[in-house]
Enzyme design. Structure first.
Site, PDB file in Angstrom:
ATOM      1  N   GLU A  81       9.531   6.760 -17.193  1.00 38.61           N
ATOM      2  CA  GLU A  81      10.521   8.488 -16.845  1.00 38.61           C
ATOM      3  C   GLU A  81      10.553   8.494 -15.658  1.00 38.61           C
ATOM      4  O   GLU A  81      12.247   9.523 -15.544  1.00 38.61           O
ATOM      5  CB  GLU A  81       9.078   9.798 -17.370  1.00 38.61           C
ATOM      6  CG  GLU A  81       8.432   9.827 -18.726  1.00 38.61           C
ATOM      7  CD  GLU A  81       7.231   8.404 -18.279  1.00 38.61           C
ATOM      8  OE1 GLU A  81       7.334   7.360 -17.703  1.00 38.61           O
ATOM      9  OE2 GLU A  81       7.545   7.832 -20.366  1.00 38.61           O
ATOM     10  N   SER A 125      -2.346  -4.553  -6.112  1.00 37.07           N
ATOM     11  CA  SER A 125      -2.130  -4.921  -6.718  1.00 37.07           C
ATOM     12  C   SER A 125      -2.471  -6.577  -5.517  1.00 37.07           C
ATOM     13  O   SER A 125      -1.829  -6.056  -4.199  1.00 37.07           O
ATOM     14  CB  SER A 125      -1.163  -5.387  -7.271  1.00 37.07           C
ATOM     15  OG  SER A 125      -0.708  -5.047  -7.916  1.00 37.07           O
ATOM     16  N   GLY A 182       0.576  -1.473   0.097  1.00 37.35           N
ATOM     17  CA  GLY A 182      -0.221   0.069  -0.187  1.00 37.35           C
ATOM     18  C   GLY A 182       0.872   1.324  -0.112  1.00 37.35           C
ATOM     19  O   GLY A 182       1.323   2.059   0.793  1.00 37.35           O
ATOM     20  N   GLU A 241      11.196  -5.233  -5.130  1.00 38.06           N
ATOM     21  CA  GLU A 241      10.937  -5.019  -6.452  1.00 38.06           C
ATOM     22  C   GLU A 241      10.855  -4.886  -7.788  1.00 38.06           C
ATOM     23  O   GLU A 241      11.117  -5.428  -8.741  1.00 38.06           O
ATOM     24  CB  GLU A 241       9.563  -4.293  -6.210  1.00 38.06           C
ATOM     25  CG  GLU A 241       8.545  -3.950  -7.221  1.00 38.06           C
ATOM     26  CD  GLU A 241       7.108  -2.604  -6.268  1.00 38.06           C
ATOM     27  OE1 GLU A 241       7.609  -1.723  -5.896  1.00 38.06           O
ATOM     28  OE2 GLU A 241       6.148  -2.759  -7.807  1.00 38.06           O
TER      29      GLU A 241
HETATM   30  C1  LIG Z   1      -0.341  -3.416 -13.101  1.00 35.46           C
HETATM   31  C2  LIG Z   1       0.082  -2.095 -11.930  1.00 35.46           C
HETATM   32  C3  LIG Z   1       0.170  -2.229 -10.935  1.00 35.46           C
HETATM   33  C4  LIG Z   1       0.688  -0.841  -9.558  1.00 35.46           C
HETATM   34  N1  LIG Z   1       0.463  -2.039  -8.364  1.00 35.46           N
HETATM   35  C5  LIG Z   1       0.930  -1.323  -7.229  1.00 35.46           C
HETATM   36  C6  LIG Z   1       1.033  -2.146  -6.248  1.00 35.46           C
HETATM   37  O1  LIG Z   1       0.208  -2.756  -5.853  1.00 35.46           O
HETATM   38  N2  LIG Z   1       0.625  -1.018  -4.911  1.00 35.46           N
HETATM   39  C7  LIG Z   1       0.790   0.463  -4.849  1.00 35.46           C
HETATM   40  O2  LIG Z   1       1.048   1.190  -3.756  1.00 35.46           O
HETATM   41  N3  LIG Z   1       0.625   0.688  -6.419  1.00 35.46           N
HETATM   42  C8  LIG Z   1       0.583   0.050  -7.931  1.00 35.46           C
HETATM   43  N4  LIG Z   1       0.658   0.630  -8.333  1.00 35.46           N
HETATM   44  C9  LIG Z   1       0.696   1.957  -8.911  1.00 35.46           C
HETATM   45  C10 LIG Z   1       1.923   2.850  -9.421  1.00 35.46           C
HETATM   46  O3  LIG Z   1       3.348   2.288  -8.512  1.00 35.46           O
HETATM   47  C11 LIG Z   1       1.500   4.187  -9.437  1.00 35.46           C
HETATM   48  O4  LIG Z   1       1.004   3.693 -10.684  1.00 35.46           O
HETATM   49  C12 LIG Z   1       3.420   4.674 -10.816  1.00 35.46           C
HETATM   50  O5  LIG Z   1       4.182   5.004  -9.254  1.00 35.46           O
HETATM   51  C13 LIG Z   1       2.551   6.174 -11.446  1.00 35.46           C
HETATM   52  O6  LIG Z   1       1.849   6.562 -10.559  1.00 35.46           O
HETATM   53  P1  LIG Z   1       0.694   7.224 -10.792  1.00 35.46           P
HETATM   54  O7  LIG Z   1       0.096   7.043 -12.158  1.00 35.46           O
HETATM   55  O8  LIG Z   1       0.235   8.068  -9.347  1.00 35.46           O
HETATM   56  O9  LIG Z   1       1.311   8.577 -11.977  1.00 35.46           O
HETATM   57  P2  LIG Z   1       1.442   9.777 -11.991  1.00 35.46           P
HETATM   58  O10 LIG Z   1       2.566   9.693 -10.875  1.00 35.46           O
HETATM   59  O11 LIG Z   1       0.203  10.873 -12.138  1.00 35.46           O
HETATM   60  O12 LIG Z   1       2.609  10.062 -13.559  1.00 35.46           O
HETATM   61  C14 LIG Z   1       1.666   9.862 -14.720  1.00 35.46           C
HETATM   62  C15 LIG Z   1       2.852  10.168 -15.819  1.00 35.46           C
HETATM   63  O13 LIG Z   1       3.665  11.683 -15.094  1.00 35.46           O
HETATM   64  C16 LIG Z   1       5.107  11.415 -15.608  1.00 35.46           C
HETATM   65  N5  LIG Z   1       5.518  11.498 -14.691  1.00 35.46           N
HETATM   66  C17 LIG Z   1       5.338  11.878 -13.183  1.00 35.46           C
HETATM   67  N6  LIG Z   1       5.863  12.499 -12.955  1.00 35.46           N
HETATM   68  C18 LIG Z   1       7.378  13.107 -13.211  1.00 35.46           C
HETATM   69  C19 LIG Z   1       9.062  13.264 -12.896  1.00 35.46           C
HETATM   70  N7  LIG Z   1       9.160  13.725 -12.324  1.00 35.46           N
HETATM   71  N8  LIG Z   1       9.784  13.829 -14.449  1.00 35.46           N
HETATM   72  C20 LIG Z   1       9.011  12.990 -15.755  1.00 35.46           C
HETATM   73  N9  LIG Z   1       7.754  12.332 -16.185  1.00 35.46           N
HETATM   74  C21 LIG Z   1       7.300  12.408 -14.669  1.00 35.46           C
HETATM   75  C22 LIG Z   1       4.615   9.790 -15.420  1.00 35.46           C
HETATM   76  O14 LIG Z   1       6.157   9.199 -15.558  1.00 35.46           O
HETATM   77  C23 LIG Z   1       3.365   9.148 -15.609  1.00 35.46           C
HETATM   78  O15 LIG Z   1       3.894   9.330 -17.172  1.00 35.46           O
HETATM   79  C24 LIG Z   1       0.835  -0.197  -9.202  1.00 35.46           C
HETATM   80  C25 LIG Z   1       0.640   0.071 -10.982  1.00 35.46           C
HETATM   81  C26 LIG Z   1       0.099  -0.798 -11.575  1.00 35.46           C
HETATM   82  C27 LIG Z   1      -0.372  -0.040 -13.943  1.00 35.46           C
END
Ligand SMILES: Cc1cc2nc3c(=O)[nH]c(=O)nc-3n(C[C@H](O)[C@H](O)[C@H](O)COP(=O)(O)OP(=O)(O)OC[C@H]3O[C@@H](n4cnc5c(N)ncnc54)[C@H](O)[C@@H]3O)c2cc1C
Length: 379
Positions: A363, A163, A129, A246
């Protein structure tokens, strides 16, 4: 000719002990092989228990907590054989690849004894989480609060994209314990019993159709302070250690499955005959990427659990996306029929879109490589 790396592969310096280890595990897998769909939770739980009882899980985990104390090389061989046998994935994948390694790195002796054997046996399923609706890449802005109440914390907030959250017995949860401190310094990591009053989980369907992850809500959940992994307000370090493990473990394990999928694509292309130049080019390109990925996994050794994990993760996500796209291309119009969801190229293609997001986006990881591996200055 097989393109799968084997014990006589000149790239790798296997010892006689390694070769014997491979043969022992291969024999065991052949004698005990089962098939189970990804969605068959009970069968995957039974499979994990069977591996545990036979001593074939947690290979490089310390033996005092139920692991086998094997070398990283043996772990690599183990994963190669698992991919070769194409058996089911043990149910507790987050526990095995993420939460367990984080507890090994940061947990107290008591916590290791309490949690690790049950992660290995599959008796207790874990989830991670970390992410919140407004804290994904920018994880340090997480808002889930833990307020001190005697020997406990009271936890309130929301997590997302978790997940295995619907199956989980425990969660490795990041919470804010001190909002007055700088963002990275007021976070604590907790082991939270998912059956505690005030925890609820809502499934989130994905593009594949399955709801592998969910949203988790914490409403005044009482968590004993002794469940803190590492000291209070030092959860950022736990998060960083968790991420490197991870990224390394998922990519390391999956790189060998990738080889297996690639081999099947090559087999079918050979059987078909008369491949056009573009398809041949693409197959060769993916082959180079898959081979480079595997060799780097081996070459890095223990460095895999440092910032090099970002390199492996980016390379794995991109190689898998390319491979799945190629598999779908090869299928042509038949792909639209979606004959069988699980294990199909269609499922693989759709699921692979998340590879460059989960565990850190491509990224963000390139940023880590630039800064931490190459030492490039920020503007
Ligand atoms: C299949 C799957 C399983 C997952 N399982 C888990 C889980 O078990 N536990 C958990 O905690 N999370 C989980 N996640 C979440 C995952 O860790 C996040 O989706 C990820 O860290 C991106 O965060 P966000 O979705 O908020 O996107 P955002 O952080 O909002 O990013 C949106 C876009 O902006 C870009 N971006 C953001 N900041 C920057 C920067 N500083 N420089 C350049 N580009 C940037 C990103 O690369 C992305 O393209 C899972 C995600 C997926 C897809």
């Amino acid at each position: 000719m097989s393109v799968t790396s084997e014990e006589n592969d000149p790239r790798l310096l296997y010892t006689t002990e390694d070769a014997a280890f491979r043969q022992r595990f291969r024999n065991w897998l052949e004698a005990n092989k089962v098939t189970a769909k990804r969605s068959d939770v009970d069968a995957r739980r039974r499979w994990q228990k069977k591996l545990f009882d036979a001593g074939w899980i947690g290979l490089s985990w310390p033996s005092e907590y139920g692991g086998q104390g094997a070398t990283l090389r043996q772990e690599f061989i183990y994963n190669e054989e698992v991919a070769r046998a194409a058996g089911p994935e043990p149910l507790n994948s987050i526990g095995l690849l993420i939460a367990g390694p984080a507890i090994i790195a940061c947990g107290s002796e008591e916590q290791k004894k309490r949690y690790l054997p049950k992660i290995l046996s599959g008796e207790e399923i874990w989830c991670q989480g970390f992410s919140e609706p407004n804290a994904g890449s920018d994880l340090a802005s997480l808002q889930t609060r833990a307020v001190s109440d005697g020997d406990d914390y009271l936890v309130t907030g929301q997590k997302i994209w978790t997940s295995s959250s619907r199956l989980a017995d425990f969660c490795l949860l990041l919470v804010r314990t001190d909002p007055e401190r700088p963002r990275h310094k007021g976070i604590t990591a907790l082991a939270v019993d998912m059956k505690s009053p005030g925890v609820s989980v809502k499934p989130l369907p994905q593009i594949t159709g399955e709801a592998e992850f969910g949203e988790m809500f914490f409403d005044g959940v009482r968590v004993p302070k002794e469940n803190g992994i590492w000291p209070e307000n030092e959860g950022w370090l736990v998060a960083m250690k968790t991420f490197t493990r991870e990224r390394a473990n998922i990519s390391f394990r999956s790189s060998l499955q990738l080889q297996k999928s690639f081999d099947s694509l090559v087999e079918s292309a050979r059987a078909e005959g008369g491949l056009d130049a573009a398809a041949r080019q693409k197959l060769a390109e993916v082959y180079v990427d898959v081979q480079a990925l595997q060799l780097n996994c081996e070459r890095f050794g223990e460095q895999l659990y440092g910032f090099h994990s970002s390199m492996i993760k980016v390379a794995w996500a991109e190689a898998n996306q390319q491979l799945q796209e190629l598999g779908l291309d090869r299928l042509g119009a038949k792909a639209a029929l979606m004959p069988e969801q699980e294990g199909s190229w269609q499922f693989g293609y759709l699921r692979s879109r998340g590879n460059s997001i989960e565990g850190g986006t491509a990224e963000i990881l390139r940023g880590v490589i630039a800064e931490r591996v190459l030492g490039l200055p920020r503007k």
